[in-house]
Motif scaffolding. Structure first.
Motif, PDB file in Angstrom:
ATOM      1  N   GLU A  41       0.824  -1.203   0.000  1.00 18.21           N
ATOM      2  CA  GLU A  41       0.000   0.000   0.000  1.00 18.21           C
ATOM      3  C   GLU A  41       0.867   1.264   0.000  1.00 18.21           C
ATOM      4  OE1 GLU A  41      -3.248  -0.301   2.834  1.00 18.21           O
ATOM      5  OE2 GLU A  41      -2.579   1.684   3.464  1.00 18.21           O
ATOM      6  N   THR A  42       1.920   1.248   0.803  1.00 12.91           N
ATOM      7  CA  THR A  42       2.834   2.391   0.875  1.00 12.91           C
ATOM      8  C   THR A  42       3.401   2.706  -0.504  1.00 12.91           C
ATOM      9  OG1 THR A  42       3.435   1.765   3.100  1.00 12.91           O
ATOM     10  CG2 THR A  42       4.968   3.218   1.961  1.00 12.91           C
ATOM     11  N   VAL A  43       3.861   1.677  -1.204  1.00  6.83           N
ATOM     12  CA  VAL A  43       4.467   1.890  -2.522  1.00  6.83           C
ATOM     13  C   VAL A  43       3.426   2.437  -3.512  1.00  6.83           C
ATOM     14  CG1 VAL A  43       5.653   0.769  -4.442  1.00  6.83           C
ATOM     15  CG2 VAL A  43       6.139   0.057  -2.097  1.00  6.83           C
ATOM     16  N   LEU A  44       2.235   1.871  -3.487  1.00  9.17           N
ATOM     17  CA  LEU A  44       1.193   2.319  -4.418  1.00  9.17           C
ATOM     18  C   LEU A  44       0.893   3.798  -4.234  1.00  9.17           C
ATOM     19  CD1 LEU A  44      -1.397  -0.595  -4.340  1.00  9.17           C
ATOM     20  CD2 LEU A  44       0.193   0.015  -6.143  1.00  9.17           C
ATOM     21  N   LEU A  45       0.703   4.195  -2.977  1.00  8.18           N
ATOM     22  CA  LEU A  45       0.345   5.583  -2.723  1.00  8.18           C
ATOM     23  C   LEU A  45       1.501   6.513  -3.075  1.00  8.18           C
ATOM     24  CD1 LEU A  45      -1.690   4.726   0.382  1.00  8.18           C
ATOM     25  CD2 LEU A  45      -2.599   6.083  -1.469  1.00  8.18           C
ATOM     26  N   ASN A  46       2.721   6.055  -2.825  1.00  4.68           N
ATOM     27  CA  ASN A  46       3.897   6.856  -3.195  1.00  4.68           C
ATOM     28  C   ASN A  46       3.967   7.094  -4.695  1.00  4.68           C
ATOM     29  OD1 ASN A  46       4.997   7.338  -0.731  1.00  4.68           O
ATOM     30  ND2 ASN A  46       6.317   5.526  -0.739  1.00  4.68           N
ATOM     31  N   ALA A 106       7.136  -8.320  -8.330  1.00  8.80           N
ATOM     32  CA  ALA A 106       5.705  -8.567  -8.498  1.00  8.80           C
ATOM     33  C   ALA A 106       5.310  -8.188  -9.909  1.00  8.80           C
ATOM     34  CB  ALA A 106       4.908  -7.734  -7.506  1.00  8.80           C
ATOM     35  N   LYS A 107       4.321  -8.893 -10.423  1.00  7.17           N
ATOM     36  CA  LYS A 107       3.759  -8.487 -11.714  1.00  7.17           C
ATOM     37  C   LYS A 107       2.677  -7.459 -11.399  1.00  7.17           C
ATOM     38  CE  LYS A 107       1.144 -10.401 -15.627  1.00  7.17           C
ATOM     39  NZ  LYS A 107       0.199  -9.316 -15.765  1.00  7.17           N
ATOM     40  N   VAL A 108       2.816  -6.283 -12.006  1.00  2.00           N
ATOM     41  CA  VAL A 108       1.821  -5.242 -11.770  1.00  2.00           C
ATOM     42  C   VAL A 108       0.805  -5.259 -12.908  1.00  2.00           C
ATOM     43  CG1 VAL A 108       1.455  -2.749 -11.649  1.00  2.00           C
ATOM     44  CG2 VAL A 108       3.410  -3.787 -10.479  1.00  2.00           C
ATOM     45  N   SER A 109      -0.448  -5.434 -12.588  1.00  2.00           N
ATOM     46  CA  SER A 109      -1.485  -5.404 -13.619  1.00  2.00           C
ATOM     47  C   SER A 109      -2.375  -4.198 -13.402  1.00  2.00           C
ATOM     48  CB  SER A 109      -2.366  -6.648 -13.550  1.00  2.00           C
ATOM     49  OG  SER A 109      -1.593  -7.786 -13.750  1.00  2.00           O
ATOM     50  N   LEU A 110      -2.577  -3.445 -14.477  1.00  2.00           N
ATOM     51  CA  LEU A 110      -3.491  -2.313 -14.380  1.00  2.00           C
ATOM     52  C   LEU A 110      -4.872  -2.797 -14.770  1.00  2.00           C
ATOM     53  CD1 LEU A 110      -1.234   0.349 -16.048  1.00  2.00           C
ATOM     54  CD2 LEU A 110      -1.785   0.132 -13.627  1.00  2.00           C
ATOM     55  N   VAL A 111      -5.830  -2.582 -13.899  1.00  2.00           N
ATOM     56  CA  VAL A 111      -7.176  -3.070 -14.174  1.00  2.00           C
ATOM     57  C   VAL A 111      -8.146  -1.891 -14.255  1.00  2.00           C
ATOM     58  CG1 VAL A 111      -6.726  -5.301 -13.109  1.00  2.00           C
ATOM     59  CG2 VAL A 111      -7.709  -3.470 -11.742  1.00  2.00           C
ATOM     60  N   ILE A 169       2.516   4.993 -20.006  1.00  2.00           N
ATOM     61  CA  ILE A 169       1.834   4.136 -19.031  1.00  2.00           C
ATOM     62  C   ILE A 169       2.735   2.952 -18.674  1.00  2.00           C
ATOM     63  CG2 ILE A 169      -0.168   2.657 -18.601  1.00  2.00           C
ATOM     64  CD1 ILE A 169      -1.799   4.416 -20.411  1.00  2.00           C
ATOM     65  N   GLU A 170       3.387   2.396 -19.683  1.00  2.00           N
ATOM     66  CA  GLU A 170       4.277   1.263 -19.397  1.00  2.00           C
ATOM     67  C   GLU A 170       5.462   1.676 -18.529  1.00  2.00           C
ATOM     68  OE1 GLU A 170       3.730  -2.096 -22.764  1.00  2.00           O
ATOM     69  OE2 GLU A 170       4.690  -0.243 -23.453  1.00  2.00           O
ATOM     70  N   ASP A 171       5.943   2.917 -18.746  1.00  2.00           N
ATOM     71  CA  ASP A 171       7.028   3.422 -17.896  1.00  2.00           C
ATOM     72  C   ASP A 171       6.572   3.503 -16.440  1.00  2.00           C
ATOM     73  OD1 ASP A 171       8.644   3.636 -20.057  1.00  2.00           O
ATOM     74  OD2 ASP A 171       8.517   5.830 -20.249  1.00  2.00           O
ATOM     75  N   ARG A 172       5.358   4.003 -16.246  1.00  2.00           N
ATOM     76  CA  ARG A 172       4.841   4.129 -14.872  1.00  2.00           C
ATOM     77  C   ARG A 172       4.643   2.765 -14.230  1.00  2.00           C
ATOM     78  NH1 ARG A 172       0.359   8.834 -15.681  1.00  2.00           N
ATOM     79  NH2 ARG A 172       1.834  10.393 -16.405  1.00  2.00           N
ATOM     80  N   GLN A 173       4.191   1.821 -15.059  1.00  2.00           N
ATOM     81  CA  GLN A 173       4.008   0.459 -14.581  1.00  2.00           C
ATOM     82  C   GLN A 173       5.358  -0.110 -14.128  1.00  2.00           C
ATOM     83  OE1 GLN A 173       2.056  -1.626 -17.735  1.00  2.00           O
ATOM     84  NE2 GLN A 173       1.235  -3.213 -16.410  1.00  2.00           N
ATOM     85  N   LYS A 174       6.382   0.203 -14.890  1.00  2.00           N
ATOM     86  CA  LYS A 174       7.714  -0.300 -14.569  1.00  2.00           C
ATOM     87  C   LYS A 174       8.242   0.370 -13.297  1.00  2.00           C
ATOM     88  CE  LYS A 174      12.218  -1.466 -16.276  1.00  2.00           C
ATOM     89  NZ  LYS A 174      12.907  -0.818 -15.167  1.00  2.00           N
ATOM     90  N   GLU A 175       7.993   1.678 -13.169  1.00  2.00           N
ATOM     91  CA  GLU A 175       8.409   2.382 -11.951  1.00  2.00           C
ATOM     92  C   GLU A 175       7.778   1.733 -10.726  1.00  2.00           C
ATOM     93  OE1 GLU A 175       7.334   6.513 -12.194  1.00  2.00           O
ATOM     94  OE2 GLU A 175       8.598   6.782 -13.972  1.00  2.00           O
ATOM     95  N   LEU A 176       6.501   1.360 -10.864  1.00  2.00           N
ATOM     96  CA  LEU A 176       5.801   0.739  -9.749  1.00  2.00           C
ATOM     97  C   LEU A 176       6.402  -0.641  -9.448  1.00  2.00           C
ATOM     98  CD1 LEU A 176       3.511   0.997  -7.762  1.00  2.00           C
ATOM     99  CD2 LEU A 176       1.940   0.167  -9.489  1.00  2.00           C
ATOM    100  N   MET A 228      -6.543   1.545 -12.609  1.00  2.00           N
ATOM    101  CA  MET A 228      -6.152   2.717 -13.382  1.00  2.00           C
ATOM    102  C   MET A 228      -6.968   3.905 -12.870  1.00  2.00           C
ATOM    103  SD  MET A 228      -4.258   3.802 -15.491  1.00  2.00           S
ATOM    104  CE  MET A 228      -3.615   4.012 -17.072  1.00  2.00           C
ATOM    105  N   THR A 229      -6.347   5.057 -12.767  1.00  2.00           N
ATOM    106  CA  THR A 229      -7.087   6.247 -12.333  1.00  2.00           C
ATOM    107  C   THR A 229      -7.055   7.290 -13.444  1.00  2.00           C
ATOM    108  OG1 THR A 229      -5.124   7.290 -11.431  1.00  2.00           O
ATOM    109  CG2 THR A 229      -6.361   5.899  -9.936  1.00  2.00           C
ATOM    110  N   PRO A 230      -8.016   8.195 -13.487  1.00  2.00           N
ATOM    111  CA  PRO A 230      -8.001   9.238 -14.525  1.00  2.00           C
ATOM    112  C   PRO A 230      -6.697  10.029 -14.499  1.00  2.00           C
ATOM    113  CG  PRO A 230     -10.089   9.272 -13.325  1.00  2.00           C
ATOM    114  CD  PRO A 230      -9.199   8.287 -12.624  1.00  2.00           C
TER     115      PRO A 230
END
Lengths: 144, 433
Positions: free
Chosen positions: B345-350, B407-412, B388-395, B376-378
């Motif tokens: 949760e900490t990482v996501l919010l960061n 972890a595999k990050v999936s945007l839903v 978007i893929e860059d952000r996914q990779k950062e996460l 995914m958020t607006p």
């Protein structure tokens, strides 16, 4: 004059695209051109519609995430070499095309519509207008 | 100005508190020895008698109680008074095994509600306040605890319970609620919904919130504070020990003050069971020293945290516990690494994502698969796939840095992860081991 393209985030699983088209159908949205870009686990649908405001509202109401992007739309002659000429125009203007897609407007009109997303919309437009290519406006799109 | 419910106790000198604890502990051990055969047997096996316990210094001689004991003694085996003297029960959600059923005398309820009233006053609650209690009412202790505390603190209590979010918002706005009590995940959801309805932090009458019953991170706190325009206070408790209010946060927001006139806290090494010195991280153990119907002695909470007696700027003298890193029950072991959902949760919010996520763990070809689904958020969406893929990779990199495993990050799609109105379901573990 650029036009507004709607981009919609779609999760990569069966049914998401049909859900989106259902929303558009219910809102009676005429889609003029559409393309789908995909990665491994999500996709983006890009489209040009007659009524942008109505389409955005109904998509957002149905909890789709969407955004607007400025793109250039041109009517070109539907004949061999027709696309090449306008693409040359971008080359001469020194503007990179990020993506493009087409909308063929039927067998007998002899015209096709091309949608371009470019790095520098203003520069490309200024150059192409000088060459006699007039981009379509939002009103033109609605009237097609 | 710090506001107290019982200043003379909350700010008592350490010596005074110690004296109270010594006396109450002696009485409690005698009470348990006389009335709870289950625990008496444990004491006999450990070779301890009530006369061996003269002060808090002797606490370590007493045997532990654990969730396994509660299960074994279910339902009446740990009862310390005749059933006719009990006036209520509460029960856990049973997410980690068999339900716990806890019993209360009227006296037990009064002291529990006083603990909650202290928490409400620490969050600024006075007779002028409207306290919106959106914890579930019923067997769950959240609703009843804060409800009783709110009464004792003199607030106008809105017993709205959980559910029907739009009605909750109508009550908050129309009755000008100033204090919100609910789970942090529900507070985040309420904030999200209010934002959708066009209410900004300045339109919302709330000034503070008391959030507990599940793990939440500092980042989630910052997020809730910003959306609702409030100060968010943490509260801690367990049904076994009464419910919320065992400890609570003050304006300093630097750990939760344990109500030491009712509970003695220890930190132990969960493997060796040795008591650890102040400041060490370990498993939190509580002894309830004046609860009569369900008297827990050295109850192992399975929560991992540390204690500090450093002076607190709020003026309270009771020992503070750090926010538990996670309950050992919540901890996942993925590819041999300990993973707490609160870390994710900490990482996501960061990284600018919502705190709504789902962890899916499975085992394929003898290897753990670890997927984190994020909505995914607006704000995060752009027409540019590469971005978007860059952000996914950062996460993905952020999670790797925090957890040590990939972890595999999936945007839903938005709203595809179920919102809970009670405790959020964050983990789906499909492994069959």
């Amino acid at each position: 004059m650029s036009v507004n393209q709607i981009s919609v985030f779609l999760e990569n699983k069966p049914g998401t695209l049909s859900e989106m088209t259902k929303v558009l159908a219910e809102a009676k949205i005429d889609v003029r051109a559409m393309s789908l870009a995909e990665t491994r686990d999500f996709g983006i649908v890009r489209m040009i519609v007659a009524d942008v405001y109505e389409a955005m509202n109904s998509l957002k109401e149905a909890d789709f995430i969407c955004s607007l992007t400025s793109v250039l739309a041109f009517e070109i002659t539907d004949e061999p070499g027709g696309l090449g000429k306008i693409v040359d125009g971008f080359t001469q203007a020194g503007v990179n095309i990020e993506y493009m897609y087409a909308s063929l407007s039927g067998k007998h009109t002899g015209q096709a519509y091309m949608i371009f997303r470019v790095a520098d919309t203003k520069a490309a437009e200024a150059f192409l207008v000088g060459k006699g290519y007039i981009p379509l406006t939002q009103e033109d799109i609605a009237g097609i | 100005m710090e506001h107290y419910y019982q200043e003379e106790i909350e700010c008592a000198s350490p010596e005074q508190i110690r004296k109270i604890q010594d006396e109450k502990l002696r009485d409690q051990v005698k009470h348990v020895w006389d009335n709870v055969p289950y625990y008496r047997k444990k004491m006999e096996e450990a070779g301890v008698k009530p006369e061996d316990i003269n002060s808090v210094d002797d606490l370590h001689k007493l045997p532990f109680l654990s969730k396994a004991d509660l299960r074994e003694a279910y339902p009446y085996g740990l009862l310390g008074v005749p059933l006719k003297d009990c006036v209520r029960i509460h029960s856990t959600s049973g997410t980690t095994g068999k339900r716990v059923v806890a019993f209360y005398t009227q006296g037990d309820i009064d002291l529990w509600e006083e603990c909650c009233a202290r928490a409400i006053c620490a969050a600024g609650g006075t007779e002028e306040d409207v306290c919106h209690v959106a914890y579930g009412y019923g067997l769950f202790t959240g609703g009843a605890g804060l409800h009783g505390g709110s009464h004792k603190a003199g607030c106008l209590t809105v017993p709205i319970s959980s559910g029907n979010t739009d009605r909750q918002i109508m009550f908050i706005m129309d009755l000008k609620a100033t204090i919100l009590c609910c789970t942090p995940s529900y507070a985040a959801y309420l904030g999200e919904r209010m934002k959708e309805l066009g209410y900004g932090p300045n339109d919302i009458p709330l000034k503070s919130g008391i959030f507990g019953a599940e793990a939440w991170s500092q980042e989630m706190r910052a997020d809730i504070e910003k959306t609702l325009g409030i100060k968010a206070y943490d509260i801690y408790g367990l049904t076994e020990l009464s419910g919320p209010g065992v400890s609570f946060e003050c304006s300093a927001q630097q750990g939760m003050h344990i109500n030491e006139d009712h509970f003695i806290a220890e930190i132990i090494d969960p493997d060796t069971l040795e008591v650890l010195p102040e400041g060490s991280e370990g498993e939190l153990v509580f002894t309830a020293i004046d609860k009569k119907a369900f008297p827990m002695i050295r109850y192992r909470t399975r929560d991992i945290c540390s204690l500090t007696r450093e002076k607190c700027s709020c003026g309270r003298t009771h020992v503070r516990m750090q926010k538990p890193k996670g309950r050992t029950d919540d901890m996942l072991i993925i590819r041999g690494v300990n993973v707490f959902p609160s870390q994710i949760e900490t990482v996501l919010l960061n990284h600018g994502y919502a705190a709504n996520y789902l962890i899916v763990v499975d085992r394929v070809n003898n290897t753990d698969t670890f997927e984190v689904q994020v909505e995914m958020t607006p704000e995060m969406f752009t027409d540019n796939l590469g971005e978007i893929e860059d952000r996914q990779k950062e996460l993905t990199d952020g999670l790797k840095a925090m957890l040590g495993i990939k972890a595999k990050v999936s945007l839903v799609a938005p709203k595809s992860i179920a919102r809970s109105e009670g405790k959020a379901v964050r983990v789906i573990d499909k492994r069959k081991i």
